[in-house]
Design an enzyme around this catalytic site. Structure first.
Site, PDB file in Angstrom:
ATOM      1  N   LEU A  36     -33.249  20.218   5.025  1.00 11.97           N
ATOM      2  CA  LEU A  36     -33.532  18.799   4.804  1.00 11.97           C
ATOM      3  C   LEU A  36     -35.029  18.524   4.704  1.00 11.97           C
ATOM      4  O   LEU A  36     -35.845  19.167   5.357  1.00 11.97           O
ATOM      5  CB  LEU A  36     -32.919  17.974   5.944  1.00 11.97           C
ATOM      6  CG  LEU A  36     -31.395  18.122   6.090  1.00 11.97           C
ATOM      7  CD1 LEU A  36     -30.882  17.255   7.237  1.00 11.97           C
ATOM      8  CD2 LEU A  36     -30.662  17.782   4.797  1.00 11.97           C
ATOM      9  N   GLY A  39     -36.829  13.346   1.537  1.00 10.91           N
ATOM     10  CA  GLY A  39     -35.940  12.729   0.537  1.00 10.91           C
ATOM     11  C   GLY A  39     -34.534  12.566   1.089  1.00 10.91           C
ATOM     12  O   GLY A  39     -33.905  11.511   0.957  1.00 10.91           O
ATOM     13  N   HIS A  40     -34.018  13.626   1.732  1.00 12.50           N
ATOM     14  CA  HIS A  40     -32.685  13.531   2.347  1.00 12.50           C
ATOM     15  C   HIS A  40     -32.675  12.452   3.437  1.00 12.50           C
ATOM     16  O   HIS A  40     -31.733  11.668   3.542  1.00 12.50           O
ATOM     17  CB  HIS A  40     -32.306  14.866   3.011  1.00 12.50           C
ATOM     18  CG  HIS A  40     -32.158  16.011   2.067  1.00 12.50           C
ATOM     19  ND1 HIS A  40     -32.964  17.122   2.129  1.00 12.50           N
ATOM     20  CD2 HIS A  40     -31.283  16.248   1.064  1.00 12.50           C
ATOM     21  CE1 HIS A  40     -32.595  17.993   1.208  1.00 12.50           C
ATOM     22  NE2 HIS A  40     -31.584  17.481   0.540  1.00 12.50           N
ATOM     23  N   SER A 188     -37.845  18.791  -3.024  1.00 18.99           N
ATOM     24  CA  SER A 188     -36.627  19.563  -3.280  1.00 18.99           C
ATOM     25  C   SER A 188     -36.611  20.741  -2.317  1.00 18.99           C
ATOM     26  O   SER A 188     -37.654  21.328  -2.021  1.00 18.99           O
ATOM     27  CB  SER A 188     -36.641  20.087  -4.720  1.00 18.99           C
ATOM     28  OG  SER A 188     -35.655  21.067  -4.895  1.00 18.99           O
TER      29      SER A 188
HETATM   30  N1  LIG Z   1     -36.738  14.078  -3.437  1.00 18.58           N
HETATM   31  C1  LIG Z   1     -35.582  13.494  -3.184  1.00 18.58           C
HETATM   32  N2  LIG Z   1     -35.514  12.175  -2.940  1.00 18.58           N
HETATM   33  C2  LIG Z   1     -34.329  11.557  -2.678  1.00 18.58           C
HETATM   34  N3  LIG Z   1     -33.136  12.217  -2.655  1.00 18.58           N
HETATM   35  C3  LIG Z   1     -33.151  13.543  -2.903  1.00 18.58           C
HETATM   36  C4  LIG Z   1     -34.357  14.247  -3.160  1.00 18.58           C
HETATM   37  N4  LIG Z   1     -34.056  15.552  -3.345  1.00 18.58           N
HETATM   38  C5  LIG Z   1     -32.726  15.661  -3.217  1.00 18.58           C
HETATM   39  N5  LIG Z   1     -32.172  14.472  -2.947  1.00 18.58           N
HETATM   40  C6  LIG Z   1     -30.748  14.181  -2.810  1.00 18.58           C
HETATM   41  O1  LIG Z   1     -30.258  14.755  -1.619  1.00 18.58           O
HETATM   42  C7  LIG Z   1     -28.888  15.090  -1.781  1.00 18.58           C
HETATM   43  C8  LIG Z   1     -28.685  16.511  -1.369  1.00 18.58           C
HETATM   44  O2  LIG Z   1     -29.410  17.342  -2.250  1.00 18.58           O
HETATM   45  P1  LIG Z   1     -29.719  18.864  -1.972  1.00 18.58           P
HETATM   46  O3  LIG Z   1     -29.296  19.211  -0.596  1.00 18.58           O
HETATM   47  O4  LIG Z   1     -29.275  19.686  -3.111  1.00 18.58           O
HETATM   48  O5  LIG Z   1     -31.308  18.836  -1.926  1.00 18.58           O
HETATM   49  P2  LIG Z   1     -32.336  19.240  -2.981  1.00 18.58           P
HETATM   50  O6  LIG Z   1     -33.668  19.073  -2.374  1.00 18.58           O
HETATM   51  O7  LIG Z   1     -32.005  18.539  -4.267  1.00 18.58           O
HETATM   52  O8  LIG Z   1     -32.093  20.771  -3.122  1.00 18.58           O
HETATM   53  P3  LIG Z   1     -32.183  21.665  -4.398  1.00 18.58           P
HETATM   54  O9  LIG Z   1     -33.475  22.340  -4.251  1.00 18.58           O
HETATM   55  O10 LIG Z   1     -30.981  22.498  -4.218  1.00 18.58           O
HETATM   56  O11 LIG Z   1     -32.091  20.839  -5.636  1.00 18.58           O
HETATM   57  C9  LIG Z   1     -28.554  14.868  -3.270  1.00 18.58           C
HETATM   58  O12 LIG Z   1     -27.901  13.616  -3.412  1.00 18.58           O
HETATM   59  C10 LIG Z   1     -29.926  14.847  -3.886  1.00 18.58           C
HETATM   60  O13 LIG Z   1     -29.986  14.103  -5.091  1.00 18.58           O
END
Ligand SMILES: Nc1ncnc2c1ncn2[C@@H]1O[C@H](COP(=O)(O)OP(=O)(O)OP(=O)(O)O)[C@@H](O)[C@H]1O
Ligand SMILES: CC(C)(CO)[C@@H](O)C(=O)[O-]
Ligand code: BAL
Length: 286
Positions: A36, A39-40, A188
């Site tokens: 996490l 963003g999460h 990310s």
């Molecule tokens: N920078 C961000 N801001 C807001 N929400 C985000 C962000 N990055 C990811 N999310 C959202 O968090 C949720 C979980 O995403 P995930 O766990 O795949 O994270 P991720 O950072 O996108 O990882 P990955 O590197 O696999 O793309 C998804 O709905 C995703 O769109």
């Protein structure tokens, strides 16, 4: 705040949610693959404003990874994630094993039409069936009133909205804006894979999209703006999967007067990054 409780089984998850339901409480779900970042956590904060109880799922879903992709090395840190979730209101973490989520013999796959076509599907043909299947399971297991997804995965968000609409699932889908680092790079979980040099180059993705979006919004030719963005992204060291100008709702070709989006996926070394920005409809620019 204390670290949230963890449920590892569907039976335990449902028992805890049933007690909240008995008290008439609204439930929100935030699906994640863990590792996490802020963003999460912003999605969790949004969820906590929309419901009385917040469930965060942490599951690195094997069915959305191709055999050649990074399932084995995807960053995993449950203890770290629980500590981060203790800083925002989370009532329960659902962290199932792959065996719990896909018991032996599990053979049901959910495929979504419409916005699944093209873009991510061209590079990752397996991807949206894996996402739609696991998100369907999570929505059925948790039965939330609302579920929150990030705009960073813009096509995924459109696919999930279509899934919920087509299957008449009784859940409201909310979206959260993309949180960025100070230099514009979208946060990310996979950013940790970037070497220090590539980390310096990575903000070029967002910069190029923003410039192209401003040009299109100002009435310049979209194809020319996209071509210039491709040049900037390639010059920064990326290999491009796509840079596209699409209708923001359908992800089909952009329509005059309707919200549009620029979307990018590109690889630097072995790291694949995606991003997207809005384009204001003609006549609605500041
Ligand atoms: N920078 C961000 N801001 C807001 N929400 C985000 C962000 N990055 C990811 N999310 C959202 O968090 C949720 C979980 O995403 P995930 O766990 O795949 O994270 P991720 O950072 O996108 O990882 P990955 O590197 O696999 O793309 C998804 O709905 C995703 O769109
Ligand atoms: C929605 C999701 C949690 C399904 O595994 C995943 O694709 C993600 O983290 O964006
Ligand atoms: N955030 C999308 C999950 C994936 O790339 O598998």
């Amino acid at each position: 705040m204390p670290a949230p409780a963890v449920a590892a089984t569907v039976v335990d998850l449902r028992a805890r949610i049933a007690s909240w339901r008995a008290a008439g409480e609204r439930v929100a779900l935030v699906p994640t693959m863990g590792a996490l970042h802020p963003g999460h956590l912003s999605l969790v904060e949004q969820a906590s404003k929309a419901a009385d109880r917040v469930v965060v799922s942490i599951f690195v879903n094997p069915t959305q990874f191709a055999p050649t992709e990074d399932l084995a090395t995807y960053p995993r840190d449950l203890d770290g994630d629980l500590a981060k979730l203790a800083t925002v209101r989370t009532d329960l973490v659902f962290a199932p094993t792959p065996q719990e989520m896909y018991p032996d013999g599990a053979g049901t796959v959910v495929t979504v039409g419409g916005p699944s076509a093209g873009l991510e599907s061209d590079a990752r043909p397996h991807f949206f069936a894996g996402v739609a299947t696991v998100v369907s399971k999570l929505l059925i297991q948790v039965g939330p009133d609302v579920a929150v997804f990030g705009e960073k995965d813009f096509q995924q968000l459109a696919v999930i909205r279509r899934l919920v609409r087509d299957l008449h699932l009784p859940v409201e889908i909310l979206s959260g804006a993309t949180l960025r680092e100070d230099d514009g790079l979208a946060m990310s979980s996979r950013n940790v894979y970037l070497s220090p040099e590539d980390r310096q180059r990575a903000p070029a993705l967002h910069r190029a999209l923003e410039r192209a979006a401003a040009r299109i919004a100002a009435g310049e030719d979209a194809d020319a703006a996209l071509e210039e963005a491709r040049g900037e992204i390639t010059a920064a060291g990326f290999v491009i999967d796509y840079v596209a100008h699409r209708d923001a709702a359908t992800l089909g070709q952009p329509q005059d007067g309707r919200p549009a989006r620029l979307l990018v996926a590109a690889r630097i070394a072995r790291v694949r990054l995606i991003d997207n920005v809005p384009v204001s409809p003609k006549g609605q620019n500041p």
